[in-house]
Design an enzyme around this catalytic site. Sequence first.
Site, PDB file in Angstrom:
ATOM      1  N   GLY A 284       0.838  -1.186   0.056  1.00 37.03           N
ATOM      2  CA  GLY A 284       0.026   0.098  -0.211  1.00 37.03           C
ATOM      3  C   GLY A 284       1.038   1.159   0.119  1.00 37.03           C
ATOM      4  O   GLY A 284       0.862   1.914  -1.012  1.00 37.03           O
ATOM      5  N   TYR A 324       0.981   6.971  16.007  1.00 43.76           N
ATOM      6  CA  TYR A 324       2.295   6.198  16.182  1.00 43.76           C
ATOM      7  C   TYR A 324       3.600   7.057  16.346  1.00 43.76           C
ATOM      8  O   TYR A 324       4.747   6.525  16.422  1.00 43.76           O
ATOM      9  CB  TYR A 324       2.542   5.792  14.735  1.00 43.76           C
ATOM     10  CG  TYR A 324       1.500   4.853  14.129  1.00 43.76           C
ATOM     11  CD1 TYR A 324       1.123   3.582  14.586  1.00 43.76           C
ATOM     12  CD2 TYR A 324       0.885   5.263  13.083  1.00 43.76           C
ATOM     13  CE1 TYR A 324       0.080   2.850  13.923  1.00 43.76           C
ATOM     14  CE2 TYR A 324      -0.059   4.599  12.498  1.00 43.76           C
ATOM     15  CZ  TYR A 324      -0.430   3.555  12.965  1.00 43.76           C
ATOM     16  OH  TYR A 324      -1.686   2.609  12.428  1.00 43.76           O
ATOM     17  N   CYS A 351      -9.495  19.203  20.461  1.00 40.88           N
ATOM     18  CA  CYS A 351      -9.199  19.354  21.807  1.00 40.88           C
ATOM     19  C   CYS A 351      -8.507  18.281  22.420  1.00 40.88           C
ATOM     20  O   CYS A 351      -9.391  17.565  23.109  1.00 40.88           O
ATOM     21  CB  CYS A 351     -10.506  19.869  22.525  1.00 40.88           C
ATOM     22  SG  CYS A 351     -11.276  21.105  21.533  1.00 40.88           S
TER      23      CYS A 351
HETATM   24  N1  LLP Z   1      -1.898  -6.516   3.414  1.00 34.80           N
HETATM   25  C1  LLP Z   1      -2.267  -6.724   4.587  1.00 34.80           C
HETATM   26  C2  LLP Z   1      -2.900  -7.942   4.707  1.00 34.80           C
HETATM   27  C3  LLP Z   1      -2.236  -5.511   5.383  1.00 34.80           C
HETATM   28  O1  LLP Z   1      -2.888  -5.791   6.435  1.00 34.80           O
HETATM   29  C4  LLP Z   1      -1.570  -4.432   4.907  1.00 34.80           C
HETATM   30  C5  LLP Z   1      -1.464  -3.144   5.925  1.00 34.80           C
HETATM   31  C6  LLP Z   1      -0.928  -4.454   3.765  1.00 34.80           C
HETATM   32  C7  LLP Z   1      -0.970  -5.320   2.804  1.00 34.80           C
HETATM   33  C8  LLP Z   1      -0.186  -3.026   3.340  1.00 34.80           C
HETATM   34  O2  LLP Z   1       0.840  -2.930   4.043  1.00 34.80           O
HETATM   35  P1  LLP Z   1       1.956  -1.679   3.404  1.00 34.80           P
HETATM   36  O3  LLP Z   1       2.323  -2.219   2.145  1.00 34.80           O
HETATM   37  O4  LLP Z   1       1.127  -0.570   3.332  1.00 34.80           O
HETATM   38  O5  LLP Z   1       2.688  -1.594   4.644  1.00 34.80           O
HETATM   39  N2  LLP Z   1      -2.035   2.421   9.469  1.00 34.80           N
HETATM   40  C9  LLP Z   1      -0.453   2.275   9.691  1.00 34.80           C
HETATM   41  C10 LLP Z   1      -0.328   1.034   8.643  1.00 34.80           C
HETATM   42  C11 LLP Z   1      -1.026  -0.194   8.942  1.00 34.80           C
HETATM   43  C12 LLP Z   1      -0.877  -1.291   8.011  1.00 34.80           C
HETATM   44  C13 LLP Z   1      -1.977  -2.468   8.168  1.00 34.80           C
HETATM   45  N3  LLP Z   1      -1.618  -3.520   7.029  1.00 34.80           N
HETATM   46  C14 LLP Z   1       0.283   3.664   8.938  1.00 34.80           C
HETATM   47  O6  LLP Z   1      -0.399   4.453   8.889  1.00 34.80           O
HETATM   48  O7  LLP Z   1       1.520   3.315   8.967  1.00 34.80           O
END
Ligand code: LLP
Length: 428
Positions: A284, A324, A351
Amino acid sequence: MWKIQDHLTNKNGVLHIGGVNTIKLASKYGTPLFVTDEKRIQKNYNSLYAAFSKYYDKFQINYAVKANNNLAILRILRKLNSGADCSCPEEIFLAKKAGFSSSSIMYTGNYNSKPELEFALKSKVNINIDNLSLLHNLFDIGKPNFISFRVNPGFGKGGYRGLTLGGSKSKFGVSIRDAKNGFKLSKENNVKRFGLHMMTGSAILDNSYFKTITNKILDIAEDISETVGIKFDFINIGGGLGIPYNPNQKPLNINKIGMEIGKLFNRRLNNSNIGKPSLMIEPGRYVVGDSTILLSRVHSIKKTMKTFVGIDAGMNTLLRPALYDAYHQIYVANNLNSRTMETVDVCGQVCENTDIVAKNRKLVKIREGDTLAILNTGAYGFSMSSQYNSRPRAAEILVSGGKSDLIREREKVTDLFKLVKIPKRLRK
Ligand code: LLP
């Protein structure tokens, strides 16, 4: 003219994104405003694809919809031939609406309800199972012809607290034993195609980690192939590819990672009975993270024990710093050439005392009325925003070929209560 990144340039002290003047965007569409550069997404996707496919021909990227689910962004990725990684029926719905075919969608939920499994089965997407009991529930509903398991290999890694998704404390994935039992049961139930998946962490900037998890998933796949007697259609090593948020961080060497994993796949598959599976990844952040900036106006500067720069994008708009302690680079979009520096806290209008976007940050001297650009907000930016403190959510813009398009309207105050119902007795 100097550059921050290829798509972020300084023209006469003003930040431009994809050649478009950010100050003009802020005054045309208002702030807070997420602005995404289309070309940057294409570049990220294409370089990732090239790095892996050069060494392993059956390679597929499933973009993780949760990072940024705007339909316009999903369409950019579909046009690039990406598949979609969806975490719930609503994301499957969005992916289909953006034109992704069922066979290019993988559904990786967790603790899914029966109606959710039923929706996935009817949608004919590839289902990735996160618990053995869910397989039983799925067979109660119908007959899938494809089954994959998300395995927890017993370890993980993450760029921030909470982003390690594998290991003994993780709520995700099944044990290898449960996966074996699940595949056995699936085989007995006439399932014909199989996949294996692992997603052990996010925001990872350690090049060598991706080789480690690939070796691990191939070990597990070999073991399962031998004991259960199945071959795999695909092996999915998850997402997790990090991007540098802080100038001290080094970007991943994606060409090296692609080469190592591609070669590893070729070598190990030659000596195993896993079959000739596709190699899948589901990033992602890597695809959309650095494509977007968040523009926000400085409304009030307060000098107490510290200097607080108050802007109109807080934890309601960008949750990552509050959740985070995440670092996002900030530029004063209308004053890039200034040399006078000052250490400040940049805060939002919510707030809560955790509503700090940047703590003790050395920035060029900021004045009320300035526009700040918060970088790397394309992944988990808008998608984690909220209406907390009764603030309507921000608008989103896409720039391409020197032009801008509105891809999500700013919410209005009426959006805050459009689903609310007031019982009759309270209406008078
Ligand atoms: N596949 C699965 C099953 C996942 O749970 C996730 C992300 C991805 C792919 C994609 O991961 P990436 O390539 O984006 O690392 N809110 C957090 C990130 C949480 C990721 C959760 N799962 C942030 O703002 O950094």
